[in-house]
Design an enzyme around this catalytic site. Structure first.
Site, PDB file in Angstrom:
ATOM      1  N   ILE A   1       6.347  -1.448   2.049  1.00 32.40           N
ATOM      2  CA  ILE A   1       6.797  -2.683   1.409  1.00 32.40           C
ATOM      3  C   ILE A   1       5.893  -3.830   1.831  1.00 32.40           C
ATOM      4  O   ILE A   1       5.699  -4.067   3.025  1.00 32.40           O
ATOM      5  CB  ILE A   1       8.258  -3.004   1.819  1.00 32.40           C
ATOM      6  N   CYS A   2       5.361  -4.542   0.855  1.00 34.72           N
ATOM      7  CA  CYS A   2       4.550  -5.728   1.118  1.00 34.72           C
ATOM      8  C   CYS A   2       5.493  -6.930   1.040  1.00 34.72           C
ATOM      9  O   CYS A   2       5.796  -7.432  -0.036  1.00 34.72           O
ATOM     10  CB  CYS A   2       3.422  -5.836   0.090  1.00 34.72           C
ATOM     11  N   LEU A   3       5.998  -7.341   2.191  1.00 37.77           N
ATOM     12  CA  LEU A   3       6.950  -8.438   2.276  1.00 37.77           C
ATOM     13  C   LEU A   3       6.626  -9.220   3.548  1.00 37.77           C
ATOM     14  O   LEU A   3       6.632  -8.645   4.649  1.00 37.77           O
ATOM     15  CB  LEU A   3       8.390  -7.895   2.322  1.00 37.77           C
TER      16      LEU A   3
END
Length: 155
Positions: A93-95
């Site tokens: 997840i790119c968060l």
């Protein structure tokens, strides 16, 4: 191995989680203070995710909550990895919240799950991040070690 202060914090979080969790978040397992599994679903009407339940894996290091947990989606039985422009097909997840720049020790498992729920709720694109196949094929880093570039980064 999780340090004493991390174990103490995770014990408090687990007590709270066992007594109540927001709608759409379910604890699947928390057998130790190193890895937890939680299921989440999007509550609002979003046709991309309606009726789907997704599994998150939290891995805690010895510096938690000073450092963020490693959080990924895992494909398990009927639990797919959601299609989203910030979720790679391998579950990474790119968060910014999950990176060292966006993380704060006031965050916890519940707030991370709610942030991911919100991220899914607001999505209208049924697509993976640009370069997904290449990233998944070539990445050898753990999610917490990846230096993502966020659109609001300044040069």
């Amino acid at each position: 191995m999780v340090a004493n202060f991390a174990a103490k914090r995770l014990g408090k979080e687990l007590q709270k989680i066992n007594s109540s969790l927001p709608p759409g978040i379910t604890l699947v397992s928390a057998d130790n203070f190193e890895e937890w599994l939680l299921d989440i679903r999007v509550l609002d009407k979003n046709p991309l995710y309606e009726g789907q339940i997704y599994r998150l894996k939290f891995r805690f290091g010895s510096s938690y909550p000073i450092e963020p947990p490693e959080v990924t989606f895992v494909k398990k039985d009927d639990r797919p990895i959601p299609m989203h422009p910030h979720i790679y097909s391998n579950g990474i997840i790119c968060l910014d919240l999950l990176g060292s720049q966006g993380w704060s020790p006031v965050q916890n498992v519940e707030s991370v799950c709610m942030s991911i729920q919100s991220m899914l709720t607001g999505n209208s694109k049924n697509e993976r991040p640009p370069g997904d196949e290449e990233f998944v094929r070539g990445n050898r880093q753990r999610p917490k070690d990846i230096d993502f570039y966020y659109h609001d980064n300044t040069v």
